[in-house]
Motif scaffolding. Structure first.
Motif, PDB file in Angstrom:
ATOM      1  N   SER A  53       1.435   5.538   0.252  1.00 28.33           N
ATOM      2  CA  SER A  53       0.712   6.840   0.693  1.00 28.33           C
ATOM      3  C   SER A  53       1.354   7.651   0.185  1.00 28.33           C
ATOM      4  CB  SER A  53       0.575   6.406   1.535  1.00 28.33           C
ATOM      5  OG  SER A  53      -0.155   5.894   2.427  1.00 28.33           O
ATOM      6  N   ALA A  84      -4.104  13.473   1.882  1.00 30.53           N
ATOM      7  CA  ALA A  84      -3.736  11.829   1.466  1.00 30.53           C
ATOM      8  C   ALA A  84      -4.540  10.961   0.657  1.00 30.53           C
ATOM      9  CB  ALA A  84      -3.218  10.914   2.393  1.00 30.53           C
ATOM     10  N   ARG A 111      -8.535   8.055  -1.347  1.00 24.27           N
ATOM     11  CA  ARG A 111      -8.125   9.558  -0.859  1.00 24.27           C
ATOM     12  C   ARG A 111      -9.037   9.578  -0.316  1.00 24.27           C
ATOM     13  NH1 ARG A 111      -9.010  13.674  -5.587  1.00 24.27           N
ATOM     14  NH2 ARG A 111      -7.756  15.208  -4.279  1.00 24.27           N
ATOM     15  N   ARG A 157       0.582  -1.152  -0.548  1.00 23.84           N
ATOM     16  CA  ARG A 157      -0.188   0.054   0.008  1.00 23.84           C
ATOM     17  C   ARG A 157       1.128   0.600   0.516  1.00 23.84           C
ATOM     18  NH1 ARG A 157      -3.432   2.725   4.759  1.00 23.84           N
ATOM     19  NH2 ARG A 157      -5.391   3.534   3.363  1.00 23.84           N
ATOM     20  N   TYR A 189      -4.080   7.120  -1.480  1.00 19.61           N
ATOM     21  CA  TYR A 189      -3.638   5.943  -1.284  1.00 19.61           C
ATOM     22  C   TYR A 189      -3.142   4.672  -2.803  1.00 19.61           C
ATOM     23  CZ  TYR A 189      -3.998   7.446   3.438  1.00 19.61           C
ATOM     24  OH  TYR A 189      -4.473   7.991   4.749  1.00 19.61           O
TER      25      TYR A 189
END
Length: 125
Positions: free
Chosen positions: A20, A76, A70, A18, A78
């Protein structure tokens, strides 16, 4: 505008990662956010993007395996990457759109005005 990507690493084929990307410097929620990647000796290519309204689009090569999302409260974006393949090996970059409140989703590099530093993803067979 600053973008800081993280979450890369080395995994075996079939694994997951994942990524970020933390953004700062402007109203995050008003802009398309995208992920691109660049493999050694190849041009940078589009991976996925999410519009300010939450609409997603993906490259055919990752459709069904990757999910972009998001969190506007955290500024952020992702990229959840599942069923990784050796051909997914690349440096992954997050990017922020040049245009505020774009209609649609940007897929071309020249539509993005700000880029993160990249995070390496290595998938072994």
């Amino acid at each position: 505008v600053q973008l800081q990507a993280s979450g890369g690493g080395s995994v075996q084929a079939g694994g997951s990662l994942r990524l970020s990307c933390a953004a700062s410097g402007r109203t995050f929620s008003s802009y398309v956010m995208g992920w691109f990647r660049q493999a050694p000796g190849k041009e940078r290519e589009f991976v996925a993007a999410v519009s300010w309204s939450g609409r997603n689009t993906y490259a055919d090569s990752v459709k069904g395996r990757f999910t972009i999302s998001r969190d506007n409260a955290k500024n952020a974006v992702y990229l959840q990457m599942n069923s990784l393949k050796p051909e997914d090996t690349a440096v992954y970059y997050c990017a922020s759109d040049r245009l505020r409140l774009r209609i649609g989703v940007a897929r071309r590099m020249n539509e993005y005005g700000y880029w993160g530093q990249g995070t390496q993803v290595t998938v072994s067979s």
